[in-house]
Write a protein that holds these residues in place. Structure first.
Motif, PDB file in Angstrom:
ATOM      1  N   ASN A  47      15.132 -30.201   5.751  1.00  0.00           N
ATOM      2  CA  ASN A  47      14.713 -30.377   4.306  1.00  0.00           C
ATOM      3  C   ASN A  47      13.077 -30.282   4.247  1.00  0.00           C
ATOM      4  O   ASN A  47      12.492 -31.017   4.701  1.00  0.00           O
ATOM      5  N   LEU A  73      11.201 -30.891   2.139  1.00  0.00           N
ATOM      6  CA  LEU A  73      10.401 -31.980   1.588  1.00  0.00           C
ATOM      7  C   LEU A  73       9.882 -32.957   2.414  1.00  0.00           C
ATOM      8  O   LEU A  73       9.185 -33.795   2.211  1.00  0.00           O
ATOM      9  N   ASP A  74      10.803 -33.084   3.665  1.00  0.00           N
ATOM     10  CA  ASP A  74      10.469 -34.359   4.594  1.00  0.00           C
ATOM     11  C   ASP A  74       9.059 -34.072   5.299  1.00  0.00           C
ATOM     12  O   ASP A  74       8.476 -34.867   5.711  1.00  0.00           O
ATOM     13  N   PRO A 111       5.965 -32.437   1.141  1.00  0.00           N
ATOM     14  CA  PRO A 111       6.369 -32.990  -0.282  1.00  0.00           C
ATOM     15  C   PRO A 111       5.633 -32.283  -1.357  1.00  0.00           C
ATOM     16  O   PRO A 111       4.516 -31.712  -1.156  1.00  0.00           O
ATOM     17  N   LEU A 112       6.334 -32.187  -2.514  1.00  0.00           N
ATOM     18  CA  LEU A 112       5.747 -31.678  -3.504  1.00  0.00           C
ATOM     19  C   LEU A 112       4.854 -32.511  -4.344  1.00  0.00           C
ATOM     20  O   LEU A 112       5.253 -33.551  -5.219  1.00  0.00           O
ATOM     21  N   GLN A 151       9.633 -33.874  -7.670  1.00  0.00           N
ATOM     22  CA  GLN A 151      10.354 -34.454  -6.575  1.00  0.00           C
ATOM     23  C   GLN A 151      10.731 -35.872  -6.678  1.00  0.00           C
ATOM     24  O   GLN A 151      10.187 -36.600  -7.224  1.00  0.00           O
ATOM     25  N   ARG A 157      14.440 -36.578  -1.898  1.00  0.00           N
ATOM     26  CA  ARG A 157      14.675 -35.438  -1.008  1.00  0.00           C
ATOM     27  C   ARG A 157      15.180 -34.244  -1.718  1.00  0.00           C
ATOM     28  O   ARG A 157      15.586 -33.378  -1.229  1.00  0.00           O
ATOM     29  N   LEU A 159      14.600 -31.907  -5.712  1.00  0.00           N
ATOM     30  CA  LEU A 159      13.727 -31.572  -6.753  1.00  0.00           C
ATOM     31  C   LEU A 159      14.423 -31.706  -7.976  1.00  0.00           C
ATOM     32  O   LEU A 159      15.800 -31.312  -8.115  1.00  0.00           O
TER      33      LEU A 159
END
Length: 214
Positions: free
Chosen positions: A117, A119-120, A123-124, A194, A197, A199
């Motif tokens: 992932n 995003l880990d 991040p946004l 976000q 984990r 969106l």
């Protein structure tokens, strides 16, 4: 050698074709020298002619104008409408690695089949706000709702450079509609934020000013 073998050899030799002597058959048709102009010479001649007539300068100026126009006003993203009803959904950016990923020394970083992932690790940090830059109401809503440091405003239509000068705010443009297509956005304004984990994607309608139409 027996008489039979000698006779067989004579028969075989007699059956072989005799070598044909070289003959001059003369000219069988008209012969012409190659008359086609060299392709590179043709191209060079055409370029010289264009230069002499000023056509090259005209074409260059035309290309420059088109390029500037395209940069100032990119092609609008097709298929989008103004949001008339709220729509909200989650988007999981997790991917599955299809093959082993190694570093430059051959050491394994990720094994095939690993789920990752993004995003880990990335991040946004700022919401993404998609709007029609030619719609004054959407522009006012986006800039008022999202302060410069709080969101990235992405146009799907409009003139980003002109708006930057006018509003002293950075605007982006979704070239080719790659982002709205990726996230399944069908109407604007739309916001991506976000949540853990995943969106969250939202199409957000707001009251239209009187006298305004689609």
């Amino acid at each position: 050698m027996s008489p039979a073998l000698v006779l067989g050899a004579i028969v075989v030799l007699a059956a072989l074709p005799s070598p044909a002597p070289a003959r001059d058959y003369g000219r069988q048709g008209e012969v012409w020298s190659v008359a086609e102009t060299d392709l590179l010479a043709q191209i060079h001649g055409k370029l010289v002619q264009l230069e002499k007539t000023g056509e090259t300068a005209r074409l260059n100026a035309q290309l420059k104008r088109r390029t500037i126009a395209r940069v100032n006003r990119p092609i609008p993203v097709a298929g989008l409408t103004r949001a008339e009803a709220p729509r909200k959904w989650s988007f999981d950016p997790t991917i599955t690695v299809s093959e082993n990923v190694a570093d430059d020394k051959g050491r394994l970083i990720l094994a095939a089949g690993t789920r990752v992932n993004p995003l880990d690790t990335v991040p946004l940090r700022h919401p993404l706000v998609f709007i029609d830059g030619d719609d004054p109401e959407q522009l006012a809503w986006a800039t008022a709702r999202n302060k410069p440091a709080a969101a990235k405003i992405i146009l799907v239509k409009g003139a980003p450079l002109e708006l930057m000068k006018e509003r002293q705010h950075r605007f982006y443009f979704d070239q080719g509609g790659k982002l709205v297509s990726r996230f399944g956005i069908r109407a604007v304004p739309a916001v991506i934020e976000q949540q853990g984990r995943v969106l969250t994607v939202s199409e957000i309608p707001f009251p239209r000013a009187k006298g305004k139409s689609l």
